[in-house]
Design an enzyme around this catalytic site. Structure first.
Site, PDB file in Angstrom:
ATOM      1  CE1 TYR A 158      55.627  14.571  69.052  1.00 36.11           C
ATOM      2  CE2 TYR A 158      55.292  13.982  66.753  1.00 36.11           C
ATOM      3  CZ  TYR A 158      55.032  14.808  67.830  1.00 36.11           C
ATOM      4  OH  TYR A 158      54.173  15.864  67.680  1.00 36.11           O
ATOM      5  CE  LYS A 165      51.404  17.230  66.348  1.00 31.10           C
ATOM      6  NZ  LYS A 165      50.315  18.163  66.700  1.00 31.10           N
TER       7      LYS A 165
HETATM    8  P1  NAP Z   1      49.859  22.113  75.574  1.00 33.10           P
HETATM    9  O1  NAP Z   1      50.016  23.413  76.248  1.00 33.10           O
HETATM   10  O2  NAP Z   1      49.770  20.902  76.443  1.00 33.10           O
HETATM   11  O3  NAP Z   1      48.651  22.190  74.563  1.00 33.10           O
HETATM   12  C1  NAP Z   1      47.981  21.038  74.063  1.00 33.10           C
HETATM   13  C2  NAP Z   1      46.539  21.350  74.168  1.00 33.10           C
HETATM   14  O4  NAP Z   1      45.715  20.336  73.578  1.00 33.10           O
HETATM   15  C3  NAP Z   1      46.114  21.453  75.634  1.00 33.10           C
HETATM   16  O5  NAP Z   1      45.379  22.635  75.827  1.00 33.10           O
HETATM   17  C4  NAP Z   1      45.276  20.214  75.775  1.00 33.10           C
HETATM   18  O6  NAP Z   1      44.390  20.226  76.840  1.00 33.10           O
HETATM   19  C5  NAP Z   1      44.614  20.215  74.430  1.00 33.10           C
HETATM   20  N1  NAP Z   1      43.800  19.032  74.247  1.00 33.10           N
HETATM   21  C6  NAP Z   1      44.125  17.732  74.495  1.00 33.10           C
HETATM   22  N2  NAP Z   1      43.053  16.956  74.296  1.00 33.10           N
HETATM   23  C7  NAP Z   1      42.040  17.786  73.926  1.00 33.10           C
HETATM   24  C8  NAP Z   1      40.668  17.590  73.603  1.00 33.10           C
HETATM   25  N3  NAP Z   1      40.111  16.378  73.623  1.00 33.10           N
HETATM   26  N4  NAP Z   1      39.919  18.678  73.276  1.00 33.10           N
HETATM   27  C9  NAP Z   1      40.460  19.912  73.263  1.00 33.10           C
HETATM   28  N5  NAP Z   1      41.726  20.152  73.565  1.00 33.10           N
HETATM   29  C10 NAP Z   1      42.512  19.111  73.900  1.00 33.10           C
HETATM   30  O7  NAP Z   1      51.100  21.832  74.606  1.00 33.10           O
HETATM   31  P2  NAP Z   1      51.628  22.566  73.271  1.00 33.10           P
HETATM   32  O8  NAP Z   1      53.027  22.111  73.128  1.00 33.10           O
HETATM   33  O9  NAP Z   1      51.318  24.010  73.323  1.00 33.10           O
HETATM   34  O10 NAP Z   1      50.777  21.843  72.141  1.00 33.10           O
HETATM   35  C11 NAP Z   1      49.998  22.539  71.173  1.00 33.10           C
HETATM   36  C12 NAP Z   1      50.182  21.891  69.812  1.00 33.10           C
HETATM   37  O11 NAP Z   1      51.514  22.174  69.374  1.00 33.10           O
HETATM   38  C13 NAP Z   1      50.028  20.367  69.818  1.00 33.10           C
HETATM   39  O12 NAP Z   1      49.363  19.974  68.645  1.00 33.10           O
HETATM   40  C14 NAP Z   1      51.472  19.905  69.779  1.00 33.10           C
HETATM   41  O13 NAP Z   1      51.604  18.624  69.204  1.00 33.10           O
HETATM   42  C15 NAP Z   1      52.078  20.979  68.885  1.00 33.10           C
HETATM   43  N6  NAP Z   1      53.540  21.069  68.930  1.00 33.10           N
HETATM   44  C16 NAP Z   1      54.190  21.241  70.104  1.00 33.10           C
HETATM   45  C17 NAP Z   1      55.583  21.292  70.104  1.00 33.10           C
HETATM   46  C18 NAP Z   1      56.339  21.440  71.391  1.00 33.10           C
HETATM   47  O14 NAP Z   1      57.527  21.137  71.428  1.00 33.10           O
HETATM   48  N7  NAP Z   1      55.730  21.911  72.456  1.00 33.10           N
HETATM   49  C19 NAP Z   1      56.302  21.215  68.906  1.00 33.10           C
HETATM   50  C20 NAP Z   1      55.594  21.063  67.717  1.00 33.10           C
HETATM   51  C21 NAP Z   1      54.216  20.997  67.740  1.00 33.10           C
HETATM   52  P3  NAP Z   1      44.759  19.230  78.099  1.00 33.10           P
HETATM   53  O15 NAP Z   1      45.936  19.817  78.779  1.00 33.10           O
HETATM   54  O16 NAP Z   1      43.535  19.203  78.910  1.00 33.10           O
HETATM   55  O17 NAP Z   1      45.063  17.848  77.553  1.00 33.10           O
END
Ligand code: NAP
Length: 258
Positions: A158, A165
């Site tokens: 990570y 985070k």
């Molecule tokens: P995701 O579908 O890949 O979402 C991440 C989003 O961030 C994507 O839409 C991505 O767009 C966007 N992003 C990246 N760079 C950006 C920028 N410069 N401007 C605007 N948007 C941008 O994955 P997710 O898991 O749902 O993630 C959402 C949040 O939840 C993140 O903060 C992640 O760390 C958090 N989270 C996820 C998990 C898990 O297990 N999935 C667990 C805990 C927390 P692009 O695809 O174009 O990069």
């Protein structure tokens, strides 16, 4: 189900149907909210438009790359013009350069560190600043971001996202302090692992899912719908006494020691 009729929100972070931000947007729309959905770059516009067409209430769709102050300002200006203020904002953006999520943390380059912290943590500060006057127009509101346990514990691969985070969660506390006087709350939800595009970027992700199944008190993984239900709670008046908080949705995994 919560009632979000007459509520207006902006949701950032929808990449595809697996995105946690999409699960939140869908539930909020089904509960009656009118939304602004943002997309990052032309590559994702079609995806977001196709998903948006399936919502019960058609959202306004605008670009927003969080590395651009101009795009953040334009997205909130569009929301203000459409709705005359906002009731809630969801910040679901996270990114670190891929090599920083597979090499040892000690190898993290200055540039990878900067990019991860900018996109995954500073962006919340920039968005909160842009959102604050719109939320104040409606008597205050709720800002929510998504975080992960890697901020507090070393979780393999990570790496710099854990550092980002930690900065994000501390930003939540300082923003909550700054914006509380105008009745705007700022919280984070710390989700357990869910298979999304961002999650696939972390080496060994399937192994992490298995560890949670084995060790979490509930003996299972969580799903995006559970993240969305918690999000709607934190975005609604049901949580009106809560701000500056990180609330876990991880089947209890974070309480376990050995
Ligand atoms: P995701 O579908 O890949 O979402 C991440 C989003 O961030 C994507 O839409 C991505 O767009 C966007 N992003 C990246 N760079 C950006 C920028 N410069 N401007 C605007 N948007 C941008 O994955 P997710 O898991 O749902 O993630 C959402 C949040 O939840 C993140 O903060 C992640 O760390 C958090 N989270 C996820 C998990 C898990 O297990 N999935 C667990 C805990 C927390 P692009 O695809 O174009 O990069």
């Amino acid at each position: 189900m919560m009632d979000f009729s007459g509520k207006h929100g902006l949701v950032l972070g929808v990449a595809n149907k697996r995105s946690l931000a999409w699960a939140i947007a869908k539930k909020a729309s089904e509960a009656g909210a009118d939304l602004v959905l943002t997309y990052q770059g032309e590559r994702l516009e079609e995806n977001v438009r196709e998903l948006a067409a399936t919502l019960p209430r058609p959202p306004l769709i605008v670009p927003c790359d969080v590395t651009s102050d101009d795009q953040i300002a334009a997205a909130f200006a569009a929301a203000d013009e459409k709705f005359g203020g906002l009731d809630f904002v969801v910040h679901g953006a996270g990114f670190a350069p891929p090599e920083a999520l597979s090499e040892p943390f000690v190898q993290t380059s200055r540039e990878a560190f900067r990019v991860a912290l900018d996109i995954s943590a500073y962006s919340l500060v920039a968005m909160a600043r842009a959102a604050a006057p719109l939320l104040a127009k409606r008597g205050g509101g709720s800002i929510l971001t998504l975080t992960y346990l890697g901020s507090q514990r070393v979780l393999q691969n990570y790496n710099v996202m854990g550092v980002a985070k930690a900065a994000l969660e501390t930003s939540v506390m300082y923003l909550a302090s700054d914006l509380g006087a105008q009745n705007t709350r700022v919280n984070a939800s710390s989700a357990g692992p869910v298979k999304t595009l961002a999650a696939y970027g972390i080496s060994g992700f399937s192994g992490i899912l298995q560890v949670y199944r084995d060790k979490a008190p509930l003996k299972r993984n969580i799903d995006a719908g559970e993240v969305a239900d918690t999000a709607l709670f934190l975005l609604s008046p049901a949580s009106r006494g809560i701000t500056g908080e990180t609330l876990f949705v991880d089947a209890g995994y974070h309480v376990m020691g050995l």
